[in-house]
Design an enzyme around this catalytic site. Structure first.
Site, short mmCIF file in Angstrom:
data_model
loop_
_atom_site.label_atom_id
_atom_site.label_comp_id
_atom_site.label_asym_id
_atom_site.label_seq_id
_atom_site.Cartn_x
_atom_site.Cartn_y
_atom_site.Cartn_z
N SER A 43 -13.50 29.78 7.87
CA SER A 43 -13.04 29.27 6.70
C SER A 43 -13.81 29.64 5.77
CB SER A 43 -13.26 27.64 6.86
OG SER A 43 -13.02 27.04 5.65
N TYR B 27 -16.23 19.72 10.02
CA TYR B 27 -15.43 21.06 9.76
C TYR B 27 -16.40 22.25 9.37
CZ TYR B 27 -11.64 24.01 8.38
OH TYR B 27 -10.49 24.96 8.05
C1 GCO Z 1 -10.35 20.88 3.04
C2 GCO Z 1 -9.37 21.78 3.83
C3 GCO Z 1 -10.07 23.18 3.93
C4 GCO Z 1 -9.07 24.26 4.06
C5 GCO Z 1 -9.80 25.81 4.23
C6 GCO Z 1 -10.42 25.86 3.20
O1 GCO Z 1 -10.22 19.50 3.68
O2 GCO Z 1 -11.25 21.16 2.23
O3 GCO Z 1 -8.91 21.36 4.83
O4 GCO Z 1 -11.05 22.91 4.96
O5 GCO Z 1 -8.46 24.07 5.22
O6 GCO Z 1 -10.74 25.45 5.40
O7 GCO Z 1 -11.17 27.26 3.23
#
Ligand code: GCO
Length: 257
Positions: free
Chosen positions: A148, A161
């Site tokens: 990401s 994440y």
């Molecule tokens: C969030 C998004 C991000 C995108 C992506 C950005 O909640 O900010 O889901 O995580 O999916 O990863 O680069």
């Protein structure tokens, strides 16, 4: 075939793409199929996968499905063995499956943190290790991890994440270094904000949508199909000396103040 087209030719290469039922995963699978690959779509729902395979075979592409949960190690290994049994080798893996969970860090449940890390990092490690074993046995291959834009830079409410995706960047480099002399290249693609189902809530939020559009020099969200070219390149002969690389596809958002 000219030198130019041969550079990005994936003819007769078998490529497994996880999280390929929709969004970025399906877009990368379609791009690889359009460049000659036999694509194996992974997702958890067989019916959804079947429809996506049909969407590709209807275009004359070579596509098939392997339904399994990427966090189920035994199921992942069994699927890899079926693919190699059917086609003789696995030439490419795009470890793309991932989940998102948005809660302020002080309220973020431990079990949700573990679940996100298990899917977005540990599952990519297991699948990458097992795919690499099979690639080494048949002369090499190429692995792409979907990381990401977030990781080196962050935003509130997505700690699991971000931790997992930053760890996946590091894993990409670690595997690239250790597997180079075994003929396996390992790279990552770092999407910016892409108009996928996972991001529907963000797109529908006028304030967040305006922030993304305003912070992205290209002035918009990416479409999933805009990730396809990066996947084809990193799997192709055109990237024969590219390994350990994190390829940003983010409209320059990660380099803008
Ligand atoms: C969030 C998004 C991000 C995108 C992506 C950005 O909640 O900010 O889901 O995580 O999916 O990863 O680069």
């Amino acid at each position: 075939m000219t030198v130019e087209t041969a550079l990005f030719d994936l003819t007769d290469r078998t490529v497994l793409i996880t999280g390929a039922s929709r969004g970025i995963g399906f877009a990368m699978a379609e791009a690889c199929a359009a460049h000659g690959a036999r694509v194996v779509l992974n997702g958890r729902d067989p019916a959804t996968l079947a429809a996506k395979v049909e969407a590709l075979t209807a275009q004359g592409y070579a596509a098939e499905a392997e339904a399994f949960d990427v966090t189920d190690e035994a199921a992942a290994i069994a699927a890899l063995d079926r693919i190699v049994s059917r086609h003789g080798a696995l030439h490419g893996l795009i470890a793309n499956a991932g989940v998102q969970h948005r809660v302020p860090v002080l309220d973020f449940p431990t079990e949700d943190f573990r679940r996100v890390v298990e899917t977005n990092l540990t599952a990519c490690f297991v699948l990458g290790r097992e795919a690499a074993k099979r690639m080494v046995a048949t002369g090499g291959g190429a692995i792409i991890n979907t990381v990401s834009m977030l990781g080196p830079i962050t935003r509130p409410t997505v700690p699991a994440y971000i931790a997992a995706k930053e760890g996946l960047r590091a894993l990409t480099r670690a595997m690239a270094v250790e597997l180079g002399d075994r003929g396996v290249r390992v790279n990552a693609i770092a999407p910016g904000y892409v108009a996928t189902e996972m991001n529907t809530a963000l797109i529908d939020n006028q304030e967040f949508n305006a922030w993304v559009v305003g912070r992205t020099p290209l002035g918009r969200w990416a479409e999933p199909k805009e990730l396809g070219g990066a996947a084809v390149f990193l799997l192709s002969p055109g990237a024969s000396f590219v390994s350990g690389h994190i390829l940003s596809v983010d409209g320059a958002m990660s380099v803008a103040v």
